[in-house]
Every structure is written in C-alpha cells, then in structure tokens.
Design a protein around this motif. Sequence first.
Motif, PDB file in Angstrom:
ATOM      1  N   ASP A  23       0.814  -1.209   0.000  1.00  0.00           N
ATOM      2  CA  ASP A  23       0.000   0.000   0.000  1.00  0.00           C
ATOM      3  C   ASP A  23       0.853   1.268   0.000  1.00  0.00           C
ATOM      4  O   ASP A  23       0.321   2.381  -0.011  1.00  0.00           O
ATOM      5  CB  ASP A  23      -0.968   0.009   1.184  1.00  0.00           C
ATOM      6  N   LEU A  29      -3.848  -0.993  -4.018  1.00  0.00           N
ATOM      7  CA  LEU A  29      -4.724  -1.951  -3.348  1.00  0.00           C
ATOM      8  C   LEU A  29      -6.015  -1.282  -2.902  1.00  0.00           C
ATOM      9  O   LEU A  29      -5.989  -0.141  -2.432  1.00  0.00           O
ATOM     10  CB  LEU A  29      -4.028  -2.544  -2.116  1.00  0.00           C
ATOM     11  N   PRO A  31      -8.781  -0.490  -0.179  1.00  0.00           N
ATOM     12  CA  PRO A  31      -8.559  -0.336   1.267  1.00  0.00           C
ATOM     13  C   PRO A  31      -8.727  -1.638   2.049  1.00  0.00           C
ATOM     14  O   PRO A  31      -7.940  -1.922   2.962  1.00  0.00           O
ATOM     15  CB  PRO A  31      -9.605   0.709   1.668  1.00  0.00           C
ATOM     16  N   ALA A  34      -5.648  -3.833   1.704  1.00  0.00           N
ATOM     17  CA  ALA A  34      -4.525  -3.299   2.473  1.00  0.00           C
ATOM     18  C   ALA A  34      -4.696  -3.597   3.959  1.00  0.00           C
ATOM     19  O   ALA A  34      -3.742  -3.990   4.642  1.00  0.00           O
ATOM     20  CB  ALA A  34      -4.404  -1.794   2.242  1.00  0.00           C
ATOM     21  N   HIS A  38      -2.426  -6.136   6.254  1.00  0.00           N
ATOM     22  CA  HIS A  38      -1.822  -5.615   7.480  1.00  0.00           C
ATOM     23  C   HIS A  38      -2.055  -6.583   8.644  1.00  0.00           C
ATOM     24  O   HIS A  38      -1.160  -6.793   9.476  1.00  0.00           O
ATOM     25  CB  HIS A  38      -2.410  -4.243   7.808  1.00  0.00           C
TER      26      HIS A  38
END
Length: 251
Positions: A23, A29, A31, A34, A38
């Motif tokens: 990202d 990507l 949201p 991403a 994460h």
Amino acid sequence: MKRFNGFQLKLFMAMLMVLDHLDHIPGLLPPWWAESFHVITRCVAPFFAYMAVEGFLHTRSRLKYNGRLFLWAGIMFAGNFGVNHLLNVDSLTIDNNIFFTLAMGVLALNVWCYPVKSDKISSKVILALRILVAVPITVYACLAYEGSETVVPFMLICYFLRNKVNIRNIAICVLSVLLFILTFEIYPSMDTTIKMMMFNSDWLVFTALPFMYLYNGEQGPKTKFSKYFFYIFYPAHLWILALIGYITTIV
C-alpha cells in the motif's frame, strides 16, 4: 512440527513483509485488501524479533551482533532520508526501520546479560548497578521507535523464558491481551471500529507462535548471501516501492 530452518522462515516472512508494504504504492490496493494484508502480516515483526534473540544466543560476539544491527539501522536512516528528500512527496515518506527497534532490543538484552565479575565488588552491588542501568535503557528501548512497544517486550519474553516454553507462550498471549486493551477503542460505527482494530493490530503478536514452532533451531546456509540478504532486502524493497509509487503519480 519443526520442519524449517531460520533462513527458510525468514524468506517466507520477507514475502509477507512485501504484502504489508504494497500500500506504499498509492491506489494499488483497495482499502480492504490493504487492511487485510496488514492483519495477516502481524507475525512478521515478532518473528524477526524471535530470530534476533536466537542470533543473540548463538552469535560469537553479542556486542558485534548488536553493533551490526545499529550499523544497518544507520544505513537505513540515511537511505530513508535520501529517498524521502529525492521524492519529496509526503504520501511516499518512508520512516520504517525495524533494524533500530531490534538493535535497541538486543541492547537491552546485552545490558541485562553482559557478564560482569569483580573481586572488589559484591555480586549484590553489581546486580543493583545492572538494574539501575538496565531498567531505563529497557524502558527507552520499548518507546524508542517503530513497533518497539511490541517488539522489545516480545524479545525479553523470548529470551528470559526460552527454557520454559509453555510459560513463554502464556506470557506472549498476555502481552497480546494487554496490547489489545491499550489500543482498542469503540468508534461510532462497527465498520470503523473493525477497521481501526485491523489498523492498530500489533496486539496480534501471538500469531508468530506457530512459526516459532516450525523453526528447527538451525540457521540454514552459512553464506554471505544468507547473512546479508535480509539486511539488504528490507530497506531495498521499501525504497523500490516508494520509487514505483512516485513514478505512478507522475505518469
């Protein structure tokens, strides 16, 4: 269960690391992707912290090992400054430097564990002096930089409870719970609350445990490539992603 050596597991973590940083390229990507990446990559930093403890335990010189981490932290600070100055785009600013976090964690271990012997000073005085020096350094290490409030306690747990695996695992889970309590916040909507939990997800440190069980205790190939690959790969992939991000914004 213990099927992979340290180099193999680090390679896998390196691939996960790239997913977490994709990202950095604006608009690449959605949201949700991403945020999902994460979450699933929260095992990376604690696993590298675990491997740093393994390195600390098995290196020939703990001080040289610590110095090497600080050296690469300095190299990355300089590289980040150069890339950020060159691109001069706020959205592409790189401030990651896990080397410094690991170096501070190893420094804390060195202060706690460095052998000190003296015929003129009693062991109790040496212990008192060690605590007097080690406590502030450890506290600073936990607050110093990227992820240090998670990584450094994780390293201390892995070192001091290395021979008590079940207690170590419980301590790691307790650390996860404490981090969750400290970061959890209820927002106006459930969707926002979940997204913020995914963003502030360092409490998922316990996800490193399965990979720690896959580690067979072997370093892997002992070559210059295997020794320096991760020192080079970590900053290089961030700088490359930033450059790609810059190119996509000007094209």
